[in-house]
Write an enzyme that holds these catalytic residues in place. Structure first.
Site, PDB file in Angstrom:
ATOM      1  N   ASP A  85      -6.219  -7.342 -10.704  1.00 15.99           N
ATOM      2  CA  ASP A  85      -5.250  -7.736 -11.738  1.00 15.99           C
ATOM      3  C   ASP A  85      -4.119  -6.723 -11.919  1.00 15.99           C
ATOM      4  OD1 ASP A  85      -6.872  -9.958 -12.232  1.00 15.99           O
ATOM      5  OD2 ASP A  85      -8.073  -8.851 -13.692  1.00 15.99           O
ATOM      6  N   LYS A 116      -0.518  -8.044  -8.427  1.00 15.53           N
ATOM      7  CA  LYS A 116      -0.252  -8.230  -6.988  1.00 15.53           C
ATOM      8  C   LYS A 116       0.633  -9.447  -6.750  1.00 15.53           C
ATOM      9  CE  LYS A 116      -4.711  -8.416  -6.292  1.00 15.53           C
ATOM     10  NZ  LYS A 116      -5.227  -7.949  -7.575  1.00 15.53           N
ATOM     11  N   GLN A 125      -8.476  -9.076  -5.468  1.00 14.05           N
ATOM     12  CA  GLN A 125      -9.262  -8.013  -6.108  1.00 14.05           C
ATOM     13  C   GLN A 125      -8.539  -6.664  -5.938  1.00 14.05           C
ATOM     14  OE1 GLN A 125     -11.336 -10.461  -4.019  1.00 14.05           O
ATOM     15  NE2 GLN A 125     -10.987 -11.498  -5.938  1.00 14.05           N
ATOM     16  N   GLY A 152      -7.300 -14.382  -9.497  1.00 17.76           N
ATOM     17  CA  GLY A 152      -6.401 -15.093 -10.406  1.00 17.76           C
ATOM     18  C   GLY A 152      -5.057 -14.411 -10.284  1.00 17.76           C
ATOM     19  N   HIS A 153      -4.118 -15.029  -9.600  1.00 15.13           N
ATOM     20  CA  HIS A 153      -2.839 -14.397  -9.265  1.00 15.13           C
ATOM     21  C   HIS A 153      -1.707 -15.128  -9.986  1.00 15.13           C
ATOM     22  CE1 HIS A 153      -4.539 -12.500  -5.313  1.00 15.13           C
ATOM     23  NE2 HIS A 153      -5.152 -12.082  -6.406  1.00 15.13           N
TER      24      HIS A 153
HETATM   25  P1  GDP Z   1      -3.085 -10.042  -9.874  1.00 14.34           P
HETATM   26  O1  GDP Z   1      -4.463 -10.612  -9.883  1.00 14.34           O
HETATM   27  O2  GDP Z   1      -3.065  -8.640  -9.350  1.00 14.34           O
HETATM   28  O3  GDP Z   1      -2.073 -10.897  -9.196  1.00 14.34           O
HETATM   29  O4  GDP Z   1      -2.656  -9.924 -11.413  1.00 14.34           O
HETATM   30  P2  GDP Z   1      -2.889 -11.022 -12.553  1.00 14.34           P
HETATM   31  O5  GDP Z   1      -1.936 -12.131 -12.336  1.00 14.34           O
HETATM   32  O6  GDP Z   1      -4.325 -11.362 -12.702  1.00 14.34           O
HETATM   33  O7  GDP Z   1      -2.535 -10.184 -13.847  1.00 14.34           O
HETATM   34  C1  GDP Z   1      -1.298  -9.565 -14.038  1.00 14.34           C
HETATM   35  C2  GDP Z   1      -0.685 -10.110 -15.338  1.00 14.34           C
HETATM   36  O8  GDP Z   1       0.386  -9.286 -15.715  1.00 14.34           O
HETATM   37  C3  GDP Z   1      -0.104 -11.500 -15.175  1.00 14.34           C
HETATM   38  O9  GDP Z   1      -0.197 -12.178 -16.403  1.00 14.34           O
HETATM   39  C4  GDP Z   1       1.368 -11.220 -14.832  1.00 14.34           C
HETATM   40  O10 GDP Z   1       2.248 -12.273 -15.222  1.00 14.34           O
HETATM   41  C5  GDP Z   1       1.619 -10.003 -15.685  1.00 14.34           C
HETATM   42  N1  GDP Z   1       2.598  -9.047 -15.138  1.00 14.34           N
HETATM   43  C6  GDP Z   1       2.846  -8.725 -13.834  1.00 14.34           C
HETATM   44  N2  GDP Z   1       3.746  -7.726 -13.760  1.00 14.34           N
HETATM   45  C7  GDP Z   1       4.066  -7.418 -15.032  1.00 14.34           C
HETATM   46  C8  GDP Z   1       4.932  -6.436 -15.620  1.00 14.34           C
HETATM   47  O11 GDP Z   1       5.562  -5.638 -14.947  1.00 14.34           O
HETATM   48  N3  GDP Z   1       4.998  -6.405 -16.976  1.00 14.34           N
HETATM   49  C9  GDP Z   1       4.296  -7.262 -17.773  1.00 14.34           C
HETATM   50  N4  GDP Z   1       4.415  -7.156 -19.079  1.00 14.34           N
HETATM   51  N5  GDP Z   1       3.480  -8.196 -17.246  1.00 14.34           N
HETATM   52  C10 GDP Z   1       3.358  -8.261 -15.907  1.00 14.34           C
HETATM   53  P1  IMO Z   2      -7.679 -10.546  -8.658  1.00 17.68           P
HETATM   54  O1  IMO Z   2      -7.414 -10.985  -7.240  1.00 17.68           O
HETATM   55  C1  IMO Z   2     -10.300  -8.478 -11.459  1.00 17.68           C
HETATM   56  C2  IMO Z   2     -14.582  -8.569 -10.550  1.00 17.68           C
HETATM   57  C3  IMO Z   2     -15.480  -9.322 -11.507  1.00 17.68           C
HETATM   58  C4  IMO Z   2     -16.752  -8.523 -11.384  1.00 17.68           C
HETATM   59  C5  IMO Z   2     -16.777  -8.175  -9.887  1.00 17.68           C
HETATM   60  C6  IMO Z   2     -17.607  -9.119  -9.035  1.00 17.68           C
HETATM   61  O2  IMO Z   2      -7.151 -11.492  -9.677  1.00 17.68           O
HETATM   62  O3  IMO Z   2      -7.260  -9.138  -8.855  1.00 17.68           O
HETATM   63  P2  IMO Z   2     -17.204 -11.592  -8.138  1.00 17.68           P
HETATM   64  O4  IMO Z   2     -16.960 -12.877  -8.892  1.00 17.68           O
HETATM   65  O5  IMO Z   2     -16.111 -11.233  -7.202  1.00 17.68           O
HETATM   66  O6  IMO Z   2     -18.549 -11.547  -7.498  1.00 17.68           O
HETATM   67  O7  IMO Z   2     -17.236 -10.457  -9.298  1.00 17.68           O
HETATM   68  O8  IMO Z   2     -15.431  -8.224  -9.463  1.00 17.68           O
HETATM   69  N1  IMO Z   2     -13.456  -9.350 -10.006  1.00 17.68           N
HETATM   70  C7  IMO Z   2     -12.185  -9.195 -10.388  1.00 17.68           C
HETATM   71  N2  IMO Z   2     -11.633  -8.412 -11.351  1.00 17.68           N
HETATM   72  N3  IMO Z   2      -9.509  -9.247 -10.677  1.00 17.68           N
HETATM   73  C8  IMO Z   2     -10.038 -10.004  -9.701  1.00 17.68           C
HETATM   74  O9  IMO Z   2      -9.277 -10.658  -8.787  1.00 17.68           O
HETATM   75  C9  IMO Z   2     -11.434 -10.040  -9.552  1.00 17.68           C
HETATM   76  N4  IMO Z   2     -12.280 -10.695  -8.715  1.00 17.68           N
HETATM   77  C10 IMO Z   2     -13.503 -10.247  -9.005  1.00 17.68           C
HETATM   78  O10 IMO Z   2     -14.965  -9.302 -12.807  1.00 17.68           O
HETATM   79  O11 IMO Z   2     -16.654  -7.330 -12.098  1.00 17.68           O
HETATM   80 MG    MG Z   3      -5.870 -11.390 -11.250  1.00 15.05          MG
END
Ligand code: GDP
Ligand code: IMO
Ligand code: MG
Length: 442
Positions: free
Chosen positions: A13, A16, A224, A40-41
């Site tokens: 998270d 990316k 991840q 979750g991207h």
């Molecule tokens: P990922 O799994 O690495 O792609 O990240 P996620 O999408 O799960 O979580 C990142 C969250 O932060 C999402 O809700 C994005 O919309 C938000 N986000 C990404 N870059 C920024 C930033 O520079 N500032 C803020 N405030 N939010 C951001």
């Molecule tokens: P993105 O791509 C954050 C964490 C879970 C748990 C561990 C194992 O959005 O960054 P799993 O379901 O993979 O067997 O869970 O890994 N986890 C993540 N945490 N972002 C993710 O993906 C994750 N995918 C798995 O919360 O601790």
């Molecule tokens: Mg994510």
């Protein structure tokens, strides 16, 4: 070099998808290489939010072809629904999604086994996303798994295979005290989605090799984060795949020498969802403040993310581990209102000072972070008229660069596609890593 790899530098998270989306405007291919629907991207364009789980985050650009690589575990029912969702948004997918025949299938019982195993572990649970990831990779490693390529068998052969697998899965579910699946109905649903996915299934290695020959731009999208890597992460509190650089090679079939940039994505602070050690976690007011300001709730499960301070010990280890050439720092704007900002520069473990992350969680649990405190800038960074960061914010980013031993190239200042600034540091350090000093773990 035409292949760039985007890797999560922390526990997932990191933002990316936002960086992938930013870079994908020049790409021909965006490729997922590991993990599954646990990802979750989030991409935000003009205030509209898109959440990708199995589909690569480059899908919003019509010229990009999206590949689901062989290292993934793919829930075909979830994928079919995700495709429905993007089609409903008016995104043309025809010919733009290719699925590797090598990827393994996450079947409905994997999802139920994941949930039932977690429930059984109780307080010792990993805190998985319950998307069937570990059970599917377990079946892959024990050579029992069903591959996406099996969808190309004759209907009767496939029906027989799936029936056998669902029956085996039901046995595992009963052993865990969970209800079994209705065999006929489950097989029928799988056959229905298989029909839809069939035209997308191919040997994606050939697609990528041909793209390499034609000097196309390829972006590899890690899911991840490096600290969740099954080998290099905080085992057993990890996922079941390799989000680190090796996973990208195995999970695509690209040769290692094809990799040009390896871009590490780090948040300006740290979060973790699920259980396991997190040395710089702030369980008090400041942690809550980060969660609230950063909207730190899971994209896949909605769970509150644990929040804390930037951990340069973990980050410099991850830079070394992946050979990161440049870094994108995200969510700097979340720290805009803080009076002061802590950064962990080393760990104290008994009498030893550690500058690199121990890979044994018991050692990690004994470590106490040593912090340096940076003054907050107390200005809004995410402003359209801003070409440079406020001086104190630039000093914070420069300090992180120095600590992790890698150039920070991009700084993200908001969720939207355009909220991004190029950061030019005084030094051009590349990704050589900081020298190995301090005591070695042990
Ligand atoms: P990922 O799994 O690495 O792609 O990240 P996620 O999408 O799960 O979580 C990142 C969250 O932060 C999402 O809700 C994005 O919309 C938000 N986000 C990404 N870059 C920024 C930033 O520079 N500032 C803020 N405030 N939010 C951001
Ligand atoms: P993105 O791509 C954050 C964490 C879970 C748990 C561990 C194992 O959005 O960054 P799993 O379901 O993979 O067997 O869970 O890994 N986890 C993540 N945490 N972002 C993710 O993906 C994750 N995918 C798995 O919360 O601790
Ligand atoms: Mg994510």
């Amino acid at each position: 070099m035409s292949v760039s790899l985007i890797i999560g530098g922390q526990w997932g998270d990191e933002g990316k998808a936002k960086i992938i989306d930013y870079l994908a405007r020049d790409a021909d291919y965006v490729v997922r290489y590991q993990g599954g629907a646990n990802a979750g991207h989030t991409v935000v364009v003009d205030g509209k939010r898109f959440a990708f789980h199995l589909l690569p985050s480059g899908l919003l650009y019509p010229k990009v072809t999206c590949l689901l690589g062989g290292g993934m575990v793919i829930d075909p029912i979830a994928l079919s629904k995700e495709i429905d969702g993007v089609v409903a948004e008016g995104i043309e997918v025809k010919g733009r999604i290719l699925i590797s025949e090598q990827a393994h299938l996450v079947l409905p019982y994997h999802v139920l086994v994941d949930g039932a195993s977690e429930a059984k572990l109780g307080a010792r649970s990993i805190g998985t996303t319950r998307k069937g990831i570990a059970p599917a990779y377990t079946d892959k490693a024990s050579r029992r798994g069903v591959r996406v390529g099996d969808f190309l068998r004759s209907r009767s052969e496939l029906e027989q295979l799936l029936t056998q697998k669902i029956r085996e899965g039901n046995k595992a579910l009963r052993q865990l005290g969970a209800s079994p699946l209705p065999v006929g109905k489950t097989v029928a649903e799988l056959l229905r989605v298989k029909k839809r996915l069939e035209p997308m299934i191919t040997d994606t290695r050939l697609t990528l090799w041909s793209a390499l020959d034609k000097k196309k731009d390829i972006l590899l999208e890690g899911a991840q984060g490096s600290l969740l890597d099954i080998d290099h992460g905080t085992f057993p509190y990890v996922t079941s795949s390799n989000p680190t650089v090796g996973g990208a090679i195995v999970g695509t079939g690209l040769p290692a020498h094809a990799l040009g940039r390896v871009i590490g994505i780090f948040k300006a602070y740290c979060t973790r969802v699920g259980n396991g050690p997190f040395p710089t976690e702030d369980v008090r007011k400041k942690g809550d403040q980060i969660r609230k300001l950063g909207g730190e709730y899971g994209t896949t499960t909605g769970r509150a993310r644990r929040c804390g301070w930037f951990d340069a010990v973990a980050a410099r280890t991850v830079v070394r581990l992946n050979g990161i050439t440049d870094v994108a720092l995200t969510k700097l704007d979340v720290l805009d209102t803080f009076d002061d900002i802590k950064v962990c520069t080393s760990y104290r473990c008994g009498k030893k000072r550690l500058e690199y992350f121990p890979n044994d969680v018991r050692a990690l649990e004994r470590c106490k972070p040593h912090y340096e405190v940076m003054p907050g800038w107390k200005e809004t960074t995410n402003r359209a008229d801003r070409a440079e960061l406020p001086a104190k914010a630039a000093a914070y980013v420069g300090f992180l660069e120095e600590l992790i031993g890698c150039r920070i190239d991009l700084v993200s200042l908001g969720p939207d596609r355009n909220a991004m600034i190029r950061f030019s540091s005084r030094r051009d350090r590349g990704g050589s890593g900081v020298p190995l000093t301090g005591d070695l773990p042990g």
